[in-house]
Design a protein around this motif. Structure first.
Motif, PDB file in Angstrom:
ATOM      1  N   GLY A 213       1.304  -1.096   0.275  1.00  0.00           N
ATOM      2  CA  GLY A 213       0.094  -0.162  -0.103  1.00  0.00           C
ATOM      3  C   GLY A 213       0.553   1.353   0.005  1.00  0.00           C
ATOM      4  N   ALA A 214       1.981   0.972   0.462  1.00  0.00           N
ATOM      5  CA  ALA A 214       2.963   2.158  -0.093  1.00  0.00           C
ATOM      6  C   ALA A 214       3.993   2.172  -0.572  1.00  0.00           C
ATOM      7  CB  ALA A 214       3.767   1.784   2.061  1.00  0.00           C
ATOM      8  N   ARG A 215       4.339   1.634  -1.838  1.00  0.00           N
ATOM      9  CA  ARG A 215       5.201   0.861  -2.236  1.00  0.00           C
ATOM     10  C   ARG A 215       5.088   1.665  -3.828  1.00  0.00           C
ATOM     11  NH1 ARG A 215       4.498  -6.092  -1.125  1.00  0.00           N
ATOM     12  NH2 ARG A 215       6.045  -5.271   0.663  1.00  0.00           N
ATOM     13  N   ILE A 216       5.169   3.245  -3.703  1.00  0.00           N
ATOM     14  CA  ILE A 216       4.827   3.762  -4.652  1.00  0.00           C
ATOM     15  C   ILE A 216       6.154   4.293  -5.187  1.00  0.00           C
ATOM     16  CG2 ILE A 216       3.892   6.445  -4.905  1.00  0.00           C
ATOM     17  CD1 ILE A 216       1.771   6.189  -2.895  1.00  0.00           C
ATOM     18  N   GLN A 217       5.924   4.726  -6.093  1.00  0.00           N
ATOM     19  CA  GLN A 217       6.982   4.961  -7.248  1.00  0.00           C
ATOM     20  C   GLN A 217       7.860   6.047  -7.462  1.00  0.00           C
ATOM     21  OE1 GLN A 217      10.010   2.580  -8.611  1.00  0.00           O
ATOM     22  NE2 GLN A 217       8.324   1.951  -7.439  1.00  0.00           N
ATOM     23  N   TRP A 218       7.677   7.194  -5.572  1.00  0.00           N
ATOM     24  CA  TRP A 218       8.242   8.681  -5.787  1.00  0.00           C
ATOM     25  C   TRP A 218       9.284   9.463  -7.234  1.00  0.00           C
ATOM     26  CZ3 TRP A 218       4.184   9.916  -2.528  1.00  0.00           C
ATOM     27  CH2 TRP A 218       3.898   8.805  -1.225  1.00  0.00           C
ATOM     28  N   THR A 219       8.753  10.850  -7.171  1.00  0.00           N
ATOM     29  CA  THR A 219       9.479  11.528  -8.559  1.00  0.00           C
ATOM     30  C   THR A 219      10.469  12.410  -8.106  1.00  0.00           C
ATOM     31  OG1 THR A 219       8.159  12.256  -9.727  1.00  0.00           O
ATOM     32  CG2 THR A 219       8.615  10.395 -10.043  1.00  0.00           C
ATOM     33  N   LYS A 220      11.570  12.636  -8.141  1.00  0.00           N
ATOM     34  CA  LYS A 220      11.963  13.423  -7.891  1.00  0.00           C
ATOM     35  C   LYS A 220      10.957  15.323  -7.654  1.00  0.00           C
ATOM     36  CE  LYS A 220      13.426  15.523 -12.006  1.00  0.00           C
ATOM     37  NZ  LYS A 220      14.475  16.095 -13.001  1.00  0.00           N
ATOM     38  N   HIS A 221      10.003  15.008  -8.522  1.00  0.00           N
ATOM     39  CA  HIS A 221       8.964  16.417  -8.516  1.00  0.00           C
ATOM     40  C   HIS A 221       7.806  16.190  -7.083  1.00  0.00           C
ATOM     41  CE1 HIS A 221       9.992  16.738 -12.781  1.00  0.00           C
ATOM     42  NE2 HIS A 221      10.690  16.373 -13.022  1.00  0.00           N
ATOM     43  N   ASP A 222       7.588  15.203  -6.874  1.00  0.00           N
ATOM     44  CA  ASP A 222       7.033  14.495  -5.546  1.00  0.00           C
ATOM     45  C   ASP A 222       8.053  15.530  -4.383  1.00  0.00           C
ATOM     46  OD1 ASP A 222       4.939  13.336  -6.259  1.00  0.00           O
ATOM     47  OD2 ASP A 222       6.319  11.573  -6.557  1.00  0.00           O
ATOM     48  N   ALA A 223       9.188  15.153  -4.467  1.00  0.00           N
ATOM     49  CA  ALA A 223      10.576  15.337  -3.150  1.00  0.00           C
ATOM     50  C   ALA A 223      10.035  17.103  -3.330  1.00  0.00           C
ATOM     51  CB  ALA A 223      11.505  15.194  -3.583  1.00  0.00           C
ATOM     52  N   GLU A 224      10.162  17.250  -4.879  1.00  0.00           N
ATOM     53  CA  GLU A 224       9.995  18.876  -4.790  1.00  0.00           C
ATOM     54  C   GLU A 224       9.064  19.593  -4.538  1.00  0.00           C
ATOM     55  OE1 GLU A 224      11.667  19.736  -8.645  1.00  0.00           O
ATOM     56  OE2 GLU A 224      13.574  18.859  -9.063  1.00  0.00           O
ATOM     57  N   ARG A 225       7.885  18.903  -4.881  1.00  0.00           N
ATOM     58  CA  ARG A 225       6.801  19.761  -3.868  1.00  0.00           C
ATOM     59  C   ARG A 225       7.141  19.257  -3.167  1.00  0.00           C
ATOM     60  NH1 ARG A 225       3.927  15.760  -5.346  1.00  0.00           N
ATOM     61  NH2 ARG A 225       3.223  16.619  -7.408  1.00  0.00           N
ATOM     62  N   GLY A 226       7.553  18.688  -1.984  1.00  0.00           N
ATOM     63  CA  GLY A 226       7.619  19.047  -0.594  1.00  0.00           C
ATOM     64  C   GLY A 226       6.841  18.369   0.289  1.00  0.00           C
ATOM     65  N   PHE A 227       5.611  17.988  -0.091  1.00  0.00           N
ATOM     66  CA  PHE A 227       4.398  17.509   0.670  1.00  0.00           C
ATOM     67  C   PHE A 227       3.694  16.177   0.148  1.00  0.00           C
ATOM     68  CE2 PHE A 227       2.981  21.277  -0.901  1.00  0.00           C
ATOM     69  CZ  PHE A 227       1.908  20.901  -1.646  1.00  0.00           C
ATOM     70  N   VAL A 228       3.051  14.362   0.713  1.00  0.00           N
ATOM     71  CA  VAL A 228       3.011  13.508  -0.209  1.00  0.00           C
ATOM     72  C   VAL A 228       1.395  14.209  -1.162  1.00  0.00           C
ATOM     73  CG1 VAL A 228       1.700  12.704   1.909  1.00  0.00           C
ATOM     74  CG2 VAL A 228       1.841  11.860   0.550  1.00  0.00           C
TER      75      VAL A 228
END
Length: 355
Positions: A213-228
């Motif tokens: 349920g938490a195996r999400i492929q986060w990207t650098k754009h997600d990190a740059e946004r700063g919040f989930v």
């Protein structure tokens, strides 16, 4: 004192919980002063509702005379049925609350919040907004006293269940029990998604050992946004808070909607008729007010992106998120808002410019 005499005479079942609540209030307040860290209540939040609930559910187990100070005891003045038999309904509620405790304790532990040096970041923000004197007044009245009272109140539904006839579980008990466990599962998933995102944000690496349920492929754009904004967080800005409130609503309703409960006034005709709902009403009020404060911090940190997130995703109820999307579509702004919330329309720290 007259208060204790009245309590022992009128409501003996609450004598030990009230004493314990007073002791915990004094302890957490004194520790907050000695350590200059006001998150002492946060560290026991995971345990206190469970302690109160288990006390009521296991009343026949406790001795009449406590071996030590603050050790749980069962007053010999309460009805024999409460002293001699267990309530199946209260035991069901205790199993739910114990499961809730393990979930919250695990999430608290892995975030390092059991460390005596750790303090909720919101308190530091509040310190900067008000004078030291007012902050200490707030610490005493709200952080120490009010929050401990709320934790005491969360045990009252179990007391209500114990006071009812100790009959076998009914259909409503099974339904609410099942829903309660599903809510805990949903909150566990939302916790894991948030933790997974924060881990990726700070490390830049995807972990191969995430919970299902938490195996999400986060990207650098997600990190740059700063919040989930993915997973359950794409549907609710605070799915964990939604689940937390829903769980305690369920706990409150289990004894109230059981076949053994007296008929409730609906709609409520007076404030007194609302008192059975007090545990969940007070908790929901706390979560709503604290969420507003939390979001003000997030919006100050990510002014453009978080404002877009507020426009696009409902604070709590996922069913409202498609409605917000439809309204933005009518305004012709859905694409630009979606780009900020879910896409790549960002620069560093989520401070992208709206199109």
């Amino acid at each position: 004192m007259d208060f204790w005499r009245v309590l022992m005479h009128e409501a003996p079942m609450f004598v030990w919980p009230v004493k314990f609540c007073v002791a915990m209030t004094a302890t957490t307040y004194v520790l907050s002063i000695l350590t200059n860290n006001v998150s002492q209540v946060d560290r026991v939040w995971t345990f206190l509702p469970t302690i109160y609930t288990i006390y009521y559910a296991l009343l026949p187990f406790w001795p009449f005379v406590p071996p030590t100070y603050l050790f749980p005891s069962t007053p010999d003045t309460i009805p024999a049925s409460l002293r001699e038999t267990f309530s199946p309904r209260a035991l069901l509620m205790a199993s739910l609350v114990v499961t809730w405790m393990f979930r919250l304790s695990y999430n608290t532990w892995r975030r390092g919040l059991f460390s005596l040096k750790d303090e909720d970041y919101r308190w530091e923000v509040l310190r900067q907004k008000i004078s030291p004197f007012l902050f200490q007044v707030f610490n005493l009245l709200f952080i120490a006293i009010t929050q401990n009272i709320i934790l005491f109140l969360l045990g009252l539904p179990a007391a209500r269940a114990v006071a009812q006839p100790h009959t076998p579980l009914s259909t409503s008990d099974y339904i609410f029990g099942t829903v309660g466990f599903l809510i805990i599962l949903a909150e566990f998933i939302s916790d894991n998604q948030q933790y997974s995102f924060q881990t990726f944000k700070h490390s830049g690496k995807l972990s191969p050992n995430e919970w299902p349920g938490a195996r999400i492929q986060w990207t650098k754009h997600d990190a740059e946004r700063g919040f989930v904004t993915r997973g359950l967080w794409a549907w609710s800005r605070h799915p964990n808070f939604l689940c937390e409130q829903s769980f305690w609503i369920i706990i409150t309703l289990i004894p109230l909607l059981s076949p053994d409960s007296p008929k409730l006034d609906f709609p409520p005709t007076s404030f007194a008729s609302l008192t059975p709902f007090l545990p969940c009403l007070v908790l929901c009020t706390l979560f709503f007010s604290s969420t507003i404060f939390t979001e003000s911090i997030s919006k100050a940190k990510y002014p453009v992106a978080y404002s877009a997130y507020q426009e696009r995703v409902a604070m709590f109820l996922p069913l409202l998120t498609p409605v917000w999307g439809a309204l933005l579509e009518i305004q012709g702004r859905k694409g630009s808002v979606d780009s900020l919330v879910y896409g790549t329309g960002l620069n560093s720290k989520g401070k992208g410019k709206a199109e």
